[in-house]
Structures are given as C-alpha cells and as structure tokens.
Design a protein around this motif. Structure first.
Motif, PDB file in Angstrom:
ATOM      1  N   ASP A  63      -1.946  -5.777  -5.846  1.00 20.39           N
ATOM      2  CA  ASP A  63      -2.233  -7.156  -5.452  1.00 20.39           C
ATOM      3  C   ASP A  63      -1.122  -8.106  -5.843  1.00 20.39           C
ATOM      4  OD1 ASP A  63      -4.738  -6.313  -4.622  1.00 20.39           O
ATOM      5  OD2 ASP A  63      -5.510  -6.449  -6.672  1.00 20.39           O
TER       6      ASP A  63
ATOM      7  N   GLY B  86     -13.311  -2.911   1.273  1.00 19.62           N
ATOM      8  CA  GLY B  86     -11.999  -2.298   1.084  1.00 19.62           C
ATOM      9  C   GLY B  86     -11.599  -1.516   2.322  1.00 19.62           C
TER      10      GLY B  86
ATOM     11  N   SER C 287     -10.346  -1.082   8.847  1.00 20.29           N
ATOM     12  CA  SER C 287     -11.291  -1.853   8.045  1.00 20.29           C
ATOM     13  C   SER C 287     -11.424  -3.307   8.495  1.00 20.29           C
ATOM     14  CB  SER C 287     -10.877  -1.804   6.581  1.00 20.29           C
ATOM     15  OG  SER C 287      -9.521  -2.168   6.462  1.00 20.29           O
TER      16      SER C 287
ATOM     17  N   LEU D  37      -7.425   2.980  -3.841  1.00 23.22           N
ATOM     18  CA  LEU D  37      -8.268   2.264  -2.874  1.00 23.22           C
ATOM     19  C   LEU D  37      -9.234   3.207  -2.171  1.00 23.22           C
ATOM     20  CD1 LEU D  37      -5.690  -0.131  -1.174  1.00 23.22           C
ATOM     21  CD2 LEU D  37      -7.288  -0.665  -3.001  1.00 23.22           C
ATOM     22  N   CYS D  38      -8.730   4.330  -1.679  1.00 26.74           N
ATOM     23  CA  CYS D  38      -9.652   5.275  -1.061  1.00 26.74           C
ATOM     24  C   CYS D  38      -9.032   6.664  -0.963  1.00 26.74           C
ATOM     25  CB  CYS D  38     -10.135   4.783   0.303  1.00 26.74           C
ATOM     26  SG  CYS D  38      -8.865   4.730   1.549  1.00 26.74           S
TER      27      CYS D  38
ATOM     28  N   LYS E 225       0.840  -1.196   0.000  1.00 27.59           N
ATOM     29  CA  LYS E 225       0.000   0.000   0.000  1.00 27.59           C
ATOM     30  C   LYS E 225       0.875   1.246   0.000  1.00 27.59           C
ATOM     31  CE  LYS E 225      -4.278  -1.600   2.081  1.00 27.59           C
ATOM     32  NZ  LYS E 225      -3.852  -2.862   2.756  1.00 27.59           N
TER      33      LYS E 225
END
Lengths: 211, 312
Positions: free
Chosen positions: B206, B264, B258, B220-221, B190
């Motif tokens: 991934d 996610g 999370s 992702l966000c 990440k």
C-alpha cells in the motif's frame, strides 16, 4: 569398522524374470505404439547397483515391482523406493540413480516422480524435494559433491554413459571392492587422483562416504 | 527481437521477419556461443535494449553488446561459486543482480566502459536462489528460491549496504515449497509468485511508490489447482494478464476480475492451454513492445510465440 552406513544388509532373492506378455495384436495396428507397463519400468531399474554393496536395488528390496506405478495414458511414472536403513544418507544417491536411468530409458513425454516410501526415511520430505527439483538433479549429475564429515572421496557423474571418480584418499576397502566390482580403477594422475570411466553402467553416483 | 537461452550452452537472438510475417515470421539473427560452457539458464535485456545479460550454470554471467548485426561478449562477471540461475537489470540500467545455487545474491554496479563492480553480496537465503527481479521502477530487489521464501532487499542509506527488509514465507501465507519465479504488475504495487507447491500467490503493498519509505508487502490471494505439476514461470503483462507455465506442459492466463470490490482482488482464469508444448514449459514472457504477444520455451527444444486475440 567398515565405514559403511549399512554394513550388513539383508539380501533377498531376485524375482524370476518373466517375459512381458504382449497383448495379441490381431486387432491392432502393428505400428501402433505399445503401452509401457509396470514390469517394463521395473526392468529398467531393478539391476541398478546399490552404492554400498554389490547387490542390485531389487536384491536389497529397495525397489519392488509393486512400488512402480505407471499411467501410460497420462505419461506418468511414480517410483517409491525404500532405503535399507532409516537414516541412510545414500537415499538421495539411490533416488538419483533411478531418476537418471528412467530419464534415459523412457520416452520424453513421461513425467517421473521419485519418492521415498512414507515413514522409511528420517528426512523424507527433504530427500523427495531434492529428487524432484530438476535443477538440483542436473547439478548432482554434473558437479563433484563434497562428502560428509571426514570424507576423503568425491564422486561425480560425467558424460552420459560414464562417470568419474576424483580424489580418493584413504580409500576404504569395501568401497574399493564395490568400485572394482564395476570396473578396475586406473590411476590417472600422480596426486592421488583416480579416474574411473565406467561405460555401460547406467546408474549415477554422486557421493560416497568413507571414514 | 527475442533472446532465448538453452541447455545447449547457446543464446539465440530472434527477430520478426518483415518480409514474410505469415509463413516464416521469426528468424534467428544471431547465435551467441563459445562463451558459456554449460546451460545458459536465463537472460535479460537491459532497459535500453543495448545490452543482454546471460546467466549460466558455468558460474558466470556474460554481458553482450550488439555491434552491427553481431553480438560481442563485452564482460564476464565471475564470483558465484556455482550455477548462476537468474539475472535482472534495475529500471535505470545502473544495477544488475544475479543469484546462484551457492545461496547468494550479488548486486553489481554498471560502470562506464562495460565495467561491472560487485557492490554487495546478500546471503540471507538458506538454499539455492532461483530468481532475482528488480521492482519495475524502484531500486528494491526481490529474490526467491528453494527455501520457499521471497526476500525483499534495499540499500540502507545509513550503512550504505544492502539489507533484507522483509521475508515472505509460509508464516505470512507464503509458499510451502520452492518459489520458482516472481513478476510485477505495471503499477508496481502487486507481485505474483509461482511455486512447486502448485499455487500462484498475489502480493500487494500500500506504500508510496517513490522509494523514500519502505512499505511492506502482504499476501492478497492464492490461486490453487491451476497446474498439475511444478509451476516454473510467471509473467504479468502491461495489460494486466498473468501468464503461467509449468511442468504439466500447459500455459494458463489469468486476469483480475475484482473491480475494486471490498473483499480484495480475485483472479479468474482466462485461458487454459493444455499441451502447449510436448514437455515441461520452463518460461513464459510477454513482449515489451506488442502487448498481446507471448513467448514460451520448453524442454521440448522449441520456443512458441502466442498471440492473445481477445480480452474479455
């Protein structure tokens, strides 16, 4: 042909200077800091000279008192300026002049935003981004900037109260008269390199365009 | 030990004071001066901790080696046309990357005897490059800047030159203004980026982490509304806490909450530190040795050391 971007700007009358109204201090501690207001900020920048003309930004209505927003409590100042013509390539230079003058005039706790008035400049977003990136501002304040097509003039900002002008060739007489309006140019080196030290001039100029 | 760099053209080395941890916990052990002629914008310790690289607006990068109690400049890397803004060592210390206002990223090979050879000049960015950062263990380089993009670079084994593998821009849910910094989590899967658009963005990959095959990164966000002015710096601790620093004088801390949910990752703010400094906060960095020690540096001329006393 004058080579100036806006050869015939409209010149407006300057506003009368009015003394700042200091709130009565009977109930206040005389040592408490006085709040900075719109007029004080405007006074700091109204006399900055336009890079192309011997007029001040106030006389050309590039800035007005109403275009200065001050929030003393949050230590925030926003100046919105209006370039004289839509495609004015001086917009960045003018914005930098305003930013540098305020950096030197306001207490360091202040955050300053300088933006072009919406709809008054062709590359508004690009100019605004540049004026509010502190590394770009620092770079402009230091390094000579090559000017546009066919340019023969490089200007750059030097130490704090002065700036220098390098490599003037084919100097346009209007630009020369603008420079002379600040202080006479003195020849420093034989190879067409002029050095001008303008003390006390509080603006910042990074580039001028000449034909 | 902590290195700091400044607009005063110097680098200072700070060390924890073993004899007086309470009233005078950090001492300035060395001042590295008379080498850079303009602002020193960033600095980075080599993985072994033996060398310090410093990037300066004077267009050079200097390499310093500790000799006894002193630091000596053992190499000066020249080549950029103007301001060097960031410098980063790869995980093995065999490669160094630098970036500049001249829009280029340079990769240098570290040779014996403090020799540095430029092996590639990467010219994919269209505007000044604000930061370069190597992946925590693969030889993949990330750069970001004024053109609002993050670029991913790796050595193409066939052509033996470096190439851009991916560009993360507004079209991939990226930033809408200057990207100032990026940082990785310890697993290396990440990445967090921060921007003038006042958001933080988390990116993930991934792919296998063995460097054999490139696995693309995806958004992702986005964390919005966390700072009021330009976010200059971001750093992900080994414990998973993200620290951010901005021109609003504040520092913020975030952590993943999370718990492997299907929707996610989501991140929550652990801490808001308003008025962490009197002026813009330019940098935050966690200690590589003590997990919860954070250093911050500001235009107010100070460095502050913070300790995160508890994790939720």
């Amino acid at each position: 042909m004058t080579g100036l971007i806006n050869a015939n700007p409209t010149v407006y009358e300057r506003k009368e200077r009015r003394p700042r109204t200091v709130p009565s201090s009977t109930n206040e501690d005389e040592y408490s800091p006085e709040a900075i207001d719109q007029l004080e900020v405007f006074d700091h920048i109204r006399d900055i000279k336009d890079p192309e003309h011997p007029y001040s930004l106030e006389e050309l209505k590039v800035i007005t008192e109403d275009a200065v927003e001050v929030n003393d409590k949050n230590s925030h100042v926003r100046v919105t300026f209006t370039p004289t013509v839509e495609h004015c390539s001086m917009a960045t230079v003018i914005g930098l002049c305003i930013r540098v003058k305020l950096l030197r005039s306001l207490p360091s706790r202040y955050k300053v935003d300088i933006t072009v008035a919406p709809g008054t400049h062709a590359t508004e977003a690009a100019v605004n981004k540049q004026l509010n990136d502190k590394e770009r501002v620092a770079a402009h304040g230091r390094k000579p900037q090559p000017c546009g097509d066919g340019g023969g003039l490089l200007l750059c900002a030097g130490g704090k109260p002065s700036f220098y002008i390098f490599q003037i060739s084919g100097l346009n007489s209007n630009v020369l008269s603008f420079l002379l309006s600040i202080q006479p140019i003195t020849l420093s080196k034989k190879n067409c390199q002029y050095l001008v030290r303008v003390s006390g001039f509080l603006g910042l100029i990074t580039a001028l365009f000449v034909e | 030990m902590l290195a700091s760099c400044s607009g005063d053209k110097t680098v200072r080395i700070w060390q924890q004071n073993p004899s007086d941890k309470l009233s005078d916990p950090w001492l300035c052990k060395a001042i590295l001066d008379e080498t850079h002629t303009r602002t020193v914008r960033s600095c980075a310790w080599s993985p072994s901790g033996k060398l310090l690289a410093t990037a300066s607006f004077d267009a050079t990068t200097a390499i310093w080696e500790q000799v006894g109690d002193d630091f000596e400049c053992v190499a000066t890397l020249e080549g950029h046309e103007n301001e060097v803004k960031s410098v980063s060592w790869n995980s093995s210390g065999s490669l160094l990357a630098t970036c500049s206002r001249d829009k280029s990223v340079w990769i240098w090979e570290v040779l014996p005897g403090n020799e540095f050879d430029c092996v590639s000049v990467l010219t994919g960015h269209t505007q000044d490059v604000k930061m370069v950062q190597w992946h925590p263990f693969m030889d993949v380089l990330f750069s970001c800047g004024y053109d609002n993009t993050i670029k991913v670079w790796a050595d193409d084994r066939d052509s033996d030159d470096w190439e851009c593998l991916q560009t993360l821009n507004e079209a991939n849910n990226g930033h809408s203004s200057t990207v100032w910094a990026l940082s990785f989590n310890s697993a290396g899967d990440k990445m967090v980026t921060c921007s003038d658009d006042l958001t933080l963005k988390i990116w993930g990959t991934d792919g296998p982490m063995n460097g054999d095959e490139f696995a693309p990164w995806r958004h992702l966000c986005t964390l919005s509304g966390v700072h009021d002015r330009t976010i200059f710096s971001i750093h992900w601790s080994r414990e998973g806490v993200i620290a951010s620093a901005a021109a609003d004088d504040a520092i913020r801390l975030f952590a993943d909450e999370s718990d492997g949910s299907v929707e996610g990752p989501s991140y929550k703010m652990l801490l808001k530190k308003e008025k962490a400094h009197d002026m813009d906060v330019n940098a935050v960095q966690w200690s590589s040795k003590e997990n919860r020690l954070l250093a911050s540096a500001s235009d107010d001329g100070t460095i502050k050391i913070w300790e995160l006393t508890s994790l939720p």
